[in-house]
Scaffold this active site. Structure first.
Site, PDB file in Angstrom:
ATOM      1  N   CYS A 130      25.114 -23.818  31.660  1.00  7.59           N
ATOM      2  CA  CYS A 130      25.798 -22.624  31.877  1.00  7.59           C
ATOM      3  C   CYS A 130      26.964 -22.501  30.955  1.00  7.59           C
ATOM      4  O   CYS A 130      27.171 -21.318  30.580  1.00  7.59           O
ATOM      5  CB  CYS A 130      26.078 -22.590  33.290  1.00  7.59           C
ATOM      6  SG  CYS A 130      26.724 -24.223  33.897  1.00  7.59           S
ATOM      7  N   HIS A 243      32.531 -19.006  35.635  1.00  7.72           N
ATOM      8  CA  HIS A 243      33.054 -20.183  34.596  1.00  7.72           C
ATOM      9  C   HIS A 243      33.833 -19.570  33.536  1.00  7.72           C
ATOM     10  O   HIS A 243      33.546 -18.503  32.961  1.00  7.72           O
ATOM     11  CB  HIS A 243      31.847 -20.755  33.804  1.00  7.72           C
ATOM     12  CG  HIS A 243      30.930 -21.612  34.712  1.00  7.72           C
ATOM     13  ND1 HIS A 243      31.449 -21.772  36.012  1.00  7.72           N
ATOM     14  CD2 HIS A 243      29.960 -22.508  34.396  1.00  7.72           C
ATOM     15  CE1 HIS A 243      30.357 -22.921  36.570  1.00  7.72           C
ATOM     16  NE2 HIS A 243      29.387 -23.111  35.454  1.00  7.72           N
TER      17      HIS A 243
END
Length: 340
Positions: A130, A243
């Protein structure tokens, strides 16, 4: 005419998001199946306005199915992905199992879509980590212009990257801080995550880096350019989804910040929100549910000859996992597979 698609691990956070995104993007589906482990057998998941009951992965026959999106851990993937691939179903795998296999393409469609043709060697395509996925979307258009020599990245990764257990732990610990009688010691993370940050994701390696940091190094080289040097520090933060990354880039030639900003504005999958004023940037909570990778704080680094700094934010359950997998499926359909 469309494809027969199986979502493996459909009851997990990423599996559910895969189903949502397939529906949102109107992926051409003739038939869809939600697969899960036997303990989740019969659980219901949503696909657009439909409700699907999960079927047993262990007994499922992939023969005749076109694409399988895998959102289970490496252990289960190691058992079932080869079975699906052997049956003629193309596997798009979200685990780390095949990312470093030379015979398996590691794909971010905005960056290296041409590499997808390599799937025929094993009938498997890997989805990157990710934190890597969002970073390379930002790096590639700049690399094409000025050649990147070195990247220094610090990540601020949400607890959803650790699955439902990570989300639950942040939630429970946050509540317990206001109710000390109900103490919630860490079980998923190595230290308290509520109101704290933890400079440790995945296991430690011999050189002192963690495996998450190692993944960013190796995957960036495989996806963008083997000659790029990358050093990473990966940190878990008390954010549920999204994130963020602080990225310092050193180029082979000078790249002006204004030109970099314009290059990124035109780049696929990127949204530039970069105003030098209070709130003129994107934070993790603002990117949740969005498809884009957001770039802010673009500025020259005066400490090196050809340097830039930027801030990069993305929904890790989307671009970092489910969205990228669906985009791979879209690219596969456009370039390689026949419908029906």
């Amino acid at each position: 005419m469309g494809y027969k698609v199986a979502v493996v691990g459909a009851t997990g956070n990423v599996g559910r998001e895969m189903l949502n995104i397939l529906a949102e993007r109107q992926f051409p589906v003739d038939e869809i199946c939600a697969l899960a482990s036997r303990k989740s057998l019969g659980s219901e998941v949503s696909f657009g306005d439909k409700t699907l009951k999960t079927k047993d992965l262990d007994t499922f026959d992939f023969t005749g199915w076109d694409i399988a999106l895998f959102a289970v851990g490496s252990d289960a993937t190691k058992i079932y992905a080869p079975k699906a691939a052997k049956a003629g179903c193309v596997v798009i795998d979200n685990s780390s199992l095949y990312r470093y296999d030379a015979d398996v393409p590691l794909i971010v469609p905005e960056v290296n879509a041409d590499a997808i043709t390599g799937y025929t060697k094993k009938n498997i395509i890997a989805n990157p980590n990710c934190s890597t996925a969002q970073m390379v979307v930002a790096l590639k258009p700049l690399h094409d212009r000025a050649r990147i020599k070195r990247v220094v990245v610090s990540t601020y990764q949400s607890v959803s990257g650790a699955g439902k257990a990570g989300i639950d732990e942040l939630w429970d610990q946050t509540k317990s801080i206001y109710n000390p009688v109900d103490n919630k010691p860490p079980t998923k993370f190595t230290k308290q995550i509520a109101f704290n940050v933890i400079p440790h994701i995945d296991v430690f390696m011999e050189d002192g880096s963690t495996k998450e940091e190692w993944k960013m190094v190796v995957e960036t080289k495989k996806i963008v350019d083997k000659d790029i040097k990358v050093t990473a520090t990966c940190v878990r933060v008390p954010v549920f989804v999204g994130h963020a990354e602080s990225i310092n880039i050193e180029f082979e030639e000078f790249l002006d910040e204004d030109e970099a900003r314009e290059i990124l504005r035109e780049a696929p999958g990127v949204m530039v929100i970069d105003k030098r004023e209070d709130g003129g940037y994107v934070t993790p909570t603002e990117c949740v549910g969005d498809f884009a990778t957001f770039i802010s704080r673009i500025r020259q680094d005066g400490t090196i000859e050809n340097g830039l700094n930027l801030w990069c934010v993305s929904d890790n359950l989307r671009k970092g996992a489910a969205l990228n997998a669906v985009q791979i499926a879209e690219t596969l359909g456009q370039r390689c597979l026949k419908k029906g």
